[in-house]
Structures are given as structure tokens and as C-alpha cells.
Scaffold this active site. Structure first.
Site, PDB file in Angstrom:
ATOM      1  N   GLU A  63      -1.355   2.177   9.429  1.00 18.94           N
ATOM      2  CA  GLU A  63      -0.465   3.307   9.681  1.00 18.94           C
ATOM      3  C   GLU A  63       0.098   3.233  11.101  1.00 18.94           C
ATOM      4  OE1 GLU A  63       0.233   5.522   7.410  1.00 18.94           O
ATOM      5  OE2 GLU A  63      -1.419   5.491   5.971  1.00 18.94           O
ATOM      6  N   LEU A  84      -5.838  17.570  -8.988  1.00 21.25           N
ATOM      7  CA  LEU A  84      -6.937  17.353  -8.048  1.00 21.25           C
ATOM      8  C   LEU A  84      -6.566  17.885  -6.664  1.00 21.25           C
ATOM      9  CD1 LEU A  84      -9.765  16.008  -7.999  1.00 21.25           C
ATOM     10  CD2 LEU A  84      -8.643  13.908  -7.240  1.00 21.25           C
ATOM     11  N   HIS A 142       1.240   0.441   5.308  1.00 19.57           N
ATOM     12  CA  HIS A 142       1.886   1.752   5.346  1.00 19.57           C
ATOM     13  C   HIS A 142       2.589   1.957   6.680  1.00 19.57           C
ATOM     14  CE1 HIS A 142       2.023   6.059   3.846  1.00 19.57           C
ATOM     15  NE2 HIS A 142       2.261   5.345   2.768  1.00 19.57           N
ATOM     16  N   TYR A 164      -0.049  15.372   0.049  1.00 24.66           N
ATOM     17  CA  TYR A 164      -1.193  15.444  -0.850  1.00 24.66           C
ATOM     18  C   TYR A 164      -2.303  16.210  -0.129  1.00 24.66           C
ATOM     19  CZ  TYR A 164       1.502  11.326  -2.184  1.00 24.66           C
ATOM     20  OH  TYR A 164       2.521  10.464  -2.484  1.00 24.66           O
ATOM     21  N   HIS A 220       7.380  14.518   0.105  1.00 26.49           N
ATOM     22  CA  HIS A 220       6.622  13.423   0.725  1.00 26.49           C
ATOM     23  C   HIS A 220       6.608  13.577   2.239  1.00 26.49           C
ATOM     24  CE1 HIS A 220       5.550   9.001   1.181  1.00 26.49           C
ATOM     25  NE2 HIS A 220       4.720   9.426   0.247  1.00 26.49           N
ATOM     26  N   ASP A 240      11.410  13.544   2.737  1.00 26.11           N
ATOM     27  CA  ASP A 240      10.568  13.073   3.829  1.00 26.11           C
ATOM     28  C   ASP A 240      11.135  13.629   5.121  1.00 26.11           C
ATOM     29  OD1 ASP A 240       8.802  11.214   5.462  1.00 26.11           O
ATOM     30  OD2 ASP A 240       8.430  10.437   3.452  1.00 26.11           O
TER      31      ASP A 240
END
Length: 465
Positions: free
Chosen positions: A399, A337, A150, A287, A371, A181
Site C-alpha cells: 500500500e 459480513l 495495491h 468495507y 470505493h 473513489d
């Protein structure tokens, strides 16, 4: 004599004393490149990101190093590959390398028919145009579920184009849709060399990293020892960064990398920056599934009186949202969720929301998706990163990110313009009741959530997805 404080006293101290008392490192002690403020540019959106990338490739003279989760076999992906091969034919001396996740490149899209994935396209191009563009697959773990590449950042000569975006139609705003983004361009030779050098040292020279643009690909099971060694290397990996003094008009730029649950430099610095916030924090995440340490620090900041803005995508702006009327697949559970997580958080902090200290923003723009990730702190610090600020990013994926420290606030206008632009398609939640109650979710979603919670698998999903 050392005195051990009982747990209650320690918890009270953490609530009442400034958070900085518990953080040994301080933001001003981070090593950094001194970058003139005029060399940093915030791009307006995915179209500008696409145009800037294509211009940088066309103007390259020495090197092109692209690192992303994937380069997709679609119009945008082929447009980028066409540009890379055209550059090689025009200037063979330019070094061109692309790094993508090994597992992601060798499978089809989720919910689609099985296929050879993007690797088939990578093999097609050299068969037509010859060698010259090296495409590497990086296996962070033996299975994609447990961690992916990532890492982000495109280095072209002395420029760094940084975004959390990968390369496909929706990220580059082809075919009439976009996935939003953040996009930043930094022109600085030292930073570009540091990021390119990291890729050479830890990725290209690893026995676990193999070319994807060749006919015969290694089997992942035959690379397990090499992958294990790569993981150990990445847990100690770092960028070479000097401690350059800031002149008037400079911004301190620190590239950081993080991998693994423990001794993760990127995670540690993100928490340190949050702890040192004095007035205001703006947090972006696609998220809503914040790691527990981040939730704890945000709670402490609220108790200290800081104002916190959190922007997430509406569930309909999630990549996996399935509109009513379309056949439901289990992957379609994820947006619900995340919304359930957000509703619980909003309910727990409803008093902070009511008095305007906590602002939760839901982004939605037609059938486009969201995103965005990163931080803005006190008008002086910005974090641009591909890190989704969720448990998976915190512990599993490789990351990175750039920390921008701007004590003279030379970039404040850029950051404020970016924040204002994002809010054009966002709505502030007045109360947690605005979000759908899980009892009103589609029947398939309610059934899945009930089954997962019965055996607590929803917690496991929150950590892995």
C-alpha cells in the site's frame, strides 16, 4: 529504578492522558516536499478523473508511469492502452511503463468463466502495434489471496494523478455506471520523481517482476525465490523524501509506503496522525472492517471528546452485492459480513451516535458502487490513499498514500467541498436498528454466516478479504 505499571493502571492512563504522550513521532516531524497549495487539485469525480488521465497522457513529453491493481480488458482499459500506444507512435522518446498485479492480470473476473485474464489483451497490443509500452506484472505474494500490488499513483512528467481507483469501465465512468473513489492531482517535480524512482528501484529492477505483454509468461512457481526476495525488499522500502521548509502558502506532502504486519511505515503514520487529532476525524472506507489498532484509537478519541465521522458504502453499493432474484454466489456474502461489522460497531457506540459525537454515514447512489478511502483530520491533515483501512491492507497488500499537512489551511475549502459532495448521496445512521438485523438476511446468507461463525471462519474472512 524502572517501575512496571500493572495492566489496569496502564489502561486507565491511556484513557485519561492525551494520546500524544504515547507517540514519539509527531506530524510536523515527517519529512515532506513543500508544494504550493495552488499545485494541488481535488477532482470532482470519475469523469474528471478519466478526462484528466487522458489529457495528461496526450500531453506527455518525457515519461508515463501508471501503477494500479489492474488495467482491465474493457472499453476504458482499451481506451487507455490506445492512448499510450498513440503517444509512443507520436513521441517514441517518451518512456511508458504500466505496473499491475501479476496474479490479478492472469485470471478472469470473480464469478465469470475461466480465462487468460487481462494479460491476453496486453499481448494483443504489441502484436498489432509493436513494442513501446512496457506492461509489468508485480507478484507481491505467491498467491493473490495473501497479498496484491495495491500501490497507486500515475506519474506523467512532473504531475502525480493519485486515486485509489484502478482502470476499468466502472472506475472511469464508462457504460453508464461508476465506482466512486477520491481523485487528486499534484503538480510537483520532486514528488513525481520520488514516486517514479520508487517504481524503478523496487519494482522494475526486481527479478520477480516480469513483462506481461510478451508471448511466454513465467510460471509463478518458478519465481518463488525471487518473490521472497522482493517481499524482503518491500518491507524496507521507502520513498526518497527531503525535509523541505514550508514557505507561506505551501503544503507539506509526504509519500509513504507500507507492507507487512510489522514495521509498516504507512500504518504507523496513520495511527500517529489519528492519535494527534484534537477535534475532528473524517474516515472513509469502502468495507467496514477496521483493523484492531484503528478501532482502539477511535475509541480513545471518542473518550477524549473528538467528533468522528465515518462514511462507508451501503451494502447495495458494494462491488459484490447480488440483488434479490439473481442467482446467489458465495462471494455475495461479503456485503452482509461488512454490514454485520458496522451494526456491532454502531451498537457498541450507540451513546456516541445519540449525542452526535459519532456520525456513521451510508453512501448509496442507484446501482453505482463506493470505493472511497482516506482521512481528514482537524482541517489541517488529509490522507489520500488506496489503503482500504481493513486488516488485509494493514498486513498483506503493498500500500501507499500521500499525507498532506496544511497548517495554514489553504486546502480547507477543497476538503470541505469534497466532503460535502460525498454527503449528497449519504444518509446518517440515527441508530443501529436502522441496519438490517442478520436474522432478516436472505436464507443463503444466514446459512453461510451461521456455518462460518460456528467454526470462527468469519474472523479469518475479515482478515483476508
Amino acid at each position: 529504578m524502572n517501575v512496571r505499571h500493572p495492566p489496569l493502571a496502564r489502561r486507565l492512563a491511556r484513557r485519561l492522558l492525551p494520546l500524544g504522550r504515547f507517540s514519539k513521532p509527531r506530524p510536523q516531524n515527517l519529512p515532506a516536499f513543500a508544494v504550493p497549495a495552488g499545485s494541488l487539485q481535488t477532482l470532482e469525480g470519475p469523469v474528471a478523473f478519466h478526462d484528466t488521465l487522458m489529457t495528461l497522457i496526450a500531453q506527455a513529453r518525457r515519461r508515463i508511469v501508471l501503477v494500479a491493481l489492474y488495467l482491465q480488458d474493457d472499453q476504458a482499459g482499451r481506451e487507455v492502452l490506445d492512448a499510450l500506444y498513440a503517444m509512443h507512435q507520436a513521441r517514441p522518446e517518451v518512456e511508458i511503463e504500466v505496473y499491475v498485479d501479476w496474479h490479478r492480470a492472469r485470471r478472469g473476473l470473480i464469478g465469470k468463466a475461466a480465462s487468460e485474464g487481462n494479460a491476453a489483451m496486453y499481448r494483443e497490443y504489441p502484436a498489432r502495434f509493436g513494442d513501446g509500452v512496457a506492461i509489468y506484472g508485480v507478484p507481491i505474494q505467491n498467491r493473490e489471496l495473501f497479498g496484491v500490488l495495491h500501490l497507486k499513483g500515475f506519474v506523467v512528467d512532473d504531475a502525480v494523478l493519485y486515486s485509489g481507483a484502478s482502470i476499468n469501465d466502472v472506475y472511469l465512468a464508462r457504460q453508464g455506471r461508476y465506482r466512486l473513489d477520491r481523485y487528486h492531482l499534484v503538480r510537483h517535480a520532486g514528488l513525481a520523481e520520488s514516486m517514479a524512482d520508487f517504481v524503478r528501484r523496487y519494482l522494475r529492477d526486481s527479478d520477480a517482476v516480469h513483462r506481461l505483454d510478451v508471448r511466454s509468461l513465467s510460471a509463478t512457481r518458478d519465481m518463488q525465490n525471487a518473490i521472497r526476495h522482493l517481499r524482503r525488499q518491500l518491507q524496507r522500502a521507502h520513498y526518497h523524501v527531503p525535509q523541505e521548509p514550508l514557505s507561506e502558502g505551501d503544503v507539506a506532502v509526504t509519500p509513504l509506503v507500507g507492507f507487512g504486519r510489522h514495521d509498516n511505515r504507512l500504518n504507523d503514520v496513520l495511527l500517529m496522525l489519528l492519535r494527534h487529532a484534537r477535534r475532528r476525524v473524517v474516515l472513509f472506507t469502502p468495507y467496514f472492517n477496521l483493523p484492531r489498532p484503528v478501532r482502539a484509537v477511535l475509541g480513545q478519541l471518542l473518550r477524549r471528546g473528538c467528533t468522528i465521522d465515518i462514511m462507508v458504502g451501503d451494502k447495495t453499493a458494494n462491488d459484490f452485492y447480488i440483488p434479490p432474484g439473481e442467482p446467489f454466489r458465495k462471494i455475495g456474502l461479503l456485503p452482509y459480513l461488512y454490514e454485520s461489522n458496522l451494526r456491532r460497531f454502531a451498537r457498541a457506540h450507540r451513546s456516541h451516535i445519540a449525542r452526535g459525537q459519532l456520525n456513521l454515514w451510508l453512501w448509496h447512489d442507484g446501482d453505482n458502487s463506493y470505493h472511497v478511502k482516506g482521512l481528514l483530520i482537524d482541517d489541517e491533515v488529509a490522507v489520500i490513499t488506496g489503503n482500504n483501512l481493513n486488516p488485509r491492507a494493514w498486513a498483506l497488500d503493498l500500500e501507499n498514500g500521500l499525507v498532506l499537512r496544511d497548517p495554514a489551511r489553504r486546502l480547507a475549502a477543497q476538503h470541505e467541498a469534497e466532503w460535502e459532495g460525498l454527503r449528497r448521496h449519504a444518509t446518517r445512521l440515527e441508530d443501529y436498528h436502522v441496519l438490517d438485523n442478520p436474522r432478516r438476511y436472505p436464507a443463503e446468507v444466514r446459512t453461510l454466516l451461521r456455518r462460518l461463525r460456528r467454526v470462527r471462519l468469519d474472523r479469518l474472512l475479515n482478515r483476508l478479504l
